[in-house]
Motif scaffolding. Structure first.
Motif, PDB file in Angstrom:
ATOM      1  N   PRO A 217       0.821  -1.214   0.000  1.00 36.94           N
ATOM      2  CA  PRO A 217       0.000   0.000   0.000  1.00 36.94           C
ATOM      3  C   PRO A 217       0.854   1.263   0.000  1.00 36.94           C
ATOM      4  O   PRO A 217       2.071   1.199   0.220  1.00 36.94           O
ATOM      5  N   PRO A 218       0.234   2.425  -0.230  1.00 36.52           N
ATOM      6  CA  PRO A 218       0.967   3.693  -0.124  1.00 36.52           C
ATOM      7  C   PRO A 218       1.528   3.869   1.279  1.00 36.52           C
ATOM      8  O   PRO A 218       0.903   3.490   2.268  1.00 36.52           O
ATOM      9  N   MET A 219       2.701   4.426   1.356  1.00 40.31           N
ATOM     10  CA  MET A 219       3.364   4.652   2.629  1.00 40.31           C
ATOM     11  C   MET A 219       3.117   6.086   3.110  1.00 40.31           C
ATOM     12  O   MET A 219       2.801   6.975   2.314  1.00 40.31           O
ATOM     13  N   PRO A 220       3.230   6.324   4.419  1.00 43.22           N
ATOM     14  CA  PRO A 220       3.124   7.696   4.930  1.00 43.22           C
ATOM     15  C   PRO A 220       4.151   8.592   4.246  1.00 43.22           C
ATOM     16  O   PRO A 220       5.240   8.146   3.886  1.00 43.22           O
ATOM     17  N   SER A 221       3.793   9.859   4.067  1.00 45.31           N
ATOM     18  CA  SER A 221       4.687  10.808   3.402  1.00 45.31           C
ATOM     19  C   SER A 221       5.368  11.710   4.422  1.00 45.31           C
ATOM     20  O   SER A 221       4.734  12.171   5.374  1.00 45.31           O
ATOM     21  N   ALA A 222       6.648  11.949   4.206  1.00 40.01           N
ATOM     22  CA  ALA A 222       7.351  12.947   5.014  1.00 40.01           C
ATOM     23  C   ALA A 222       6.900  14.338   4.556  1.00 40.01           C
ATOM     24  O   ALA A 222       6.563  14.542   3.386  1.00 40.01           O
ATOM     25  N   GLN A 223       6.890  15.295   5.469  1.00 36.71           N
ATOM     26  CA  GLN A 223       6.453  16.651   5.138  1.00 36.71           C
ATOM     27  C   GLN A 223       7.520  17.366   4.314  1.00 36.71           C
ATOM     28  O   GLN A 223       8.671  17.455   4.739  1.00 36.71           O
ATOM     29  N   ASN A 224       7.122  17.872   3.169  1.00 34.29           N
ATOM     30  CA  ASN A 224       8.056  18.576   2.310  1.00 34.29           C
ATOM     31  C   ASN A 224       8.610  19.821   3.001  1.00 34.29           C
ATOM     32  O   ASN A 224       7.865  20.600   3.595  1.00 34.29           O
ATOM     33  N   GLY A 225       9.928  19.972   2.919  1.00 37.07           N
ATOM     34  CA  GLY A 225      10.563  21.158   3.479  1.00 37.07           C
ATOM     35  C   GLY A 225      10.855  21.084   4.959  1.00 37.07           C
ATOM     36  O   GLY A 225      11.420  22.024   5.529  1.00 37.07           O
ATOM     37  N   TYR A 226      10.488  19.978   5.595  1.00 41.44           N
ATOM     38  CA  TYR A 226      10.720  19.824   7.031  1.00 41.44           C
ATOM     39  C   TYR A 226      11.889  18.883   7.272  1.00 41.44           C
ATOM     40  O   TYR A 226      12.088  17.921   6.536  1.00 41.44           O
ATOM     41  N   GLY A 227      12.629  19.164   8.316  1.00 44.90           N
ATOM     42  CA  GLY A 227      13.758  18.333   8.667  1.00 44.90           C
ATOM     43  C   GLY A 227      13.359  17.094   9.448  1.00 44.90           C
ATOM     44  O   GLY A 227      12.365  17.109  10.192  1.00 44.90           O
TER      45      GLY A 227
ATOM     46  N   SER B 168       4.591   5.287  12.064  1.00 39.18           N
ATOM     47  CA  SER B 168       3.497   5.187  11.094  1.00 39.18           C
ATOM     48  C   SER B 168       3.882   4.271   9.933  1.00 39.18           C
ATOM     49  O   SER B 168       3.044   3.514   9.424  1.00 39.18           O
ATOM     50  N   VAL B 169       5.145   4.301   9.513  1.00 38.28           N
ATOM     51  CA  VAL B 169       5.619   3.394   8.472  1.00 38.28           C
ATOM     52  C   VAL B 169       5.540   1.949   8.959  1.00 38.28           C
ATOM     53  O   VAL B 169       5.064   1.054   8.247  1.00 38.28           O
TER      54      VAL B 169
END
Length: 456
Positions: A112-122, A181-182
């Motif tokens: 399935p689709p995996m959780p996404s990291a927030q763009n631009g965040y460390g 979450s992953v």
């Protein structure tokens, strides 16, 4: 009474109002700067996974190997599930920090689709990896001892303390939550692969040349339906199918009889080193052949030093987990497809040697192909691809048993010895080793052709 202000006083009043306004603006600017700085600190700097050490993965692999030695309930199949899915979860928990690489979602079977990291965040990818690996231990090994559960918490906490000192609270928490979450997503996916399916009772086929339970325990067949599980790579079972084994015969002049006689003759003249090989690759206690190669991986990572960064380690770990899982499924598909008789049964019943016993106890599953050869050739192919073909190393996996470490000039050398150890142990025919090697290599080749880790 109206008093007219002196022009000088009016000028002073004007200047005072300007200064008051400027001071107010300055405070507002300082407040905005503080808020901006706080926001930047919370977002953090973008860092890549290659800037983090693989120490966290090495520690969790070593912990896994220890759990396998200490908990008898963790059999090869539970270990394989944990290895496979934890390796994918670890990769997914750090791949957002690997700009040239992409997710395996949509590539691996029904992933399935995996959780996404927030763009631009460390993110602190070490903290993410730590949270993922700890969660996967708890998901797959709920029955470990109370002491080992405490040790799981302690190992996770030790790395948490380390990573908390490196980044802000916001970045740390974001990283941990992402890793967890992953892990949850991957674990939920694992529950749909068929390993939890309730199958009808297996009926052992009967007929000339077919496998039957073997001495000394005459145990029931081991997981006869494992070959029906969902492979990780689409098409890997079909593309790794083997030709039928040597045609069964009891004729002393037949190829089959000669194949079995090779096992019998070798058992009469075993050298000390051949016995040592058989014992070294017996792979018990501690999780079987998959765990042995996992131990080799962590030893290689440990000797790599600064070259052993989290991105490279995660990639090697994922490729091994995926191909080890598919190798077992494919191997079991072939074993129970052909149900070939084991040497001990033939030697006793056909060759007239009722007292003969193999040097190693024969496992309770059919002969063809060799599982050790299948798993070992797959592992060797992955490790060669990641670390090179002329890789000299010493395997210290069984130091805890007092066994002498063994040295190799390449991973393929080790895989060849792993297969031959089963011939010396009296439990496999030579063609079964070749068939297993062929199958393991095909599994890895198919993964390399099908799964794209690098972005195009």
């Amino acid at each position: 009474m109206y008093t007219r202000l002196h022009p000088f006083l009016k000028k002073l009043a004007f200047i005072a109002s300007i200064l008051l306004l400027l001071n107010s603006c300055k405070k507002e600017i300082e407040q905005q700067q503080e808020e901006y700085s706080a926001a930047i600190q919370a977002k953090g700097h973008l860092k890549q996974s290659k800037t983090f050490s693989s120490d966290v993965l090495q520690a969790w692999i070593n912990f896994d190997l220890r759990l396998l030695r200490n908990n008898a309930s963790l059999n090869n199949y539970i270990m394989m599930q944990h290895f496979a899915y934890s390796s994918v979860a670890l990769y997914e928990s750090v791949v957002p920090g690997m700009p040239a690489y992409k997710t395996l979602s949509g590539q691996l079977n029904q992933m399935p689709p995996m959780p996404s990291a927030q763009n631009g965040y460390g993110y602190n990818w070490g903290a993410s990896a730590n949270a993922t690996l700890a969660a996967m231990v708890r998901y797959f090994y709920p029955g470990i001892t109370a002491a080992d559960k405490i040790s799981t918490d302690s190992l996770e906490h030790a790395f948490e303390v380390l990573y908390q000192d490196e980044v802000s609270t916001e970045i740390f928490q974001r990283s941990v939550e992402f890793g967890k979450s992953v892990a949850q997503k991957v674990f939920d996916w694992s529950k749909t692969d068929g390993s939890l399916t309730m199958h009808p009772s297996y009926v052992i086929p009967v007929g000339p040349g077919l496998w039957q339970p073997t001495p000394n325990g005459f145990l029931a067949p081991q997981n006869p339906f494992w070959g029906t599980n969902r492979p990780m790579v689409p098409g890997s079972i079909v593309t790794s199918q083997l030709p039928a084994p040597v045609l069964y015969s009891t004729d002393p002049s037949s190829a089959f009889y000669g194949m079995v006689k090779e096992v019998y003759d070798a058992s009469l003249v075993l050298t000390n080193d051949q016995r040592a090989q058989a014992i070294f690759w017996r792979d018990i206690p501690g999780g079987g052949t998959h765990a042995h190669w996992l131990s080799i991986l962590v030893q290689v990572l440990n000797t790599q030093g600064n070259a052993s960064m989290l991105d490279k380690a995660a990639l090697a770990y994922a490729k091994m987990g995926i191909t080890q899982s598919d190798s077992r499924i494919s191997c079991w598909d072939s074993k129970y497809r052909y149900n070939l008789v084991r040497p001990i049964s033939y030697i006793r019943a056909v060759m007239g040697q009722p007292a003969w016993s193999s040097f190693l106890t024969t496992p309770n599953h059919p002969e063809y192909p060799s599982a050790h050869s299948t798993f070992s050739s797959a592992a060797a192919a992955v490790l060669t691809g990641e670390f090179g073909g002329n890789y000299h190393y010493t395997d210290n996996t069984f130091n805890f048993l007092g066994l002498t470490a063994r040295s190799y000039n390449s991973f393929y050398d080790a895989a060849t010895e792993a297969g031959l150890s089963r011939f010396y142990g009296g439990i496999h025919y030579l063609p079964s080793l070749s068939a297993g090697t062929n199958k393991g290599n095909r599994i890895v080749g198919h993964m390399n052709e099908t799964i794209k880790f690098l972005k195009e």
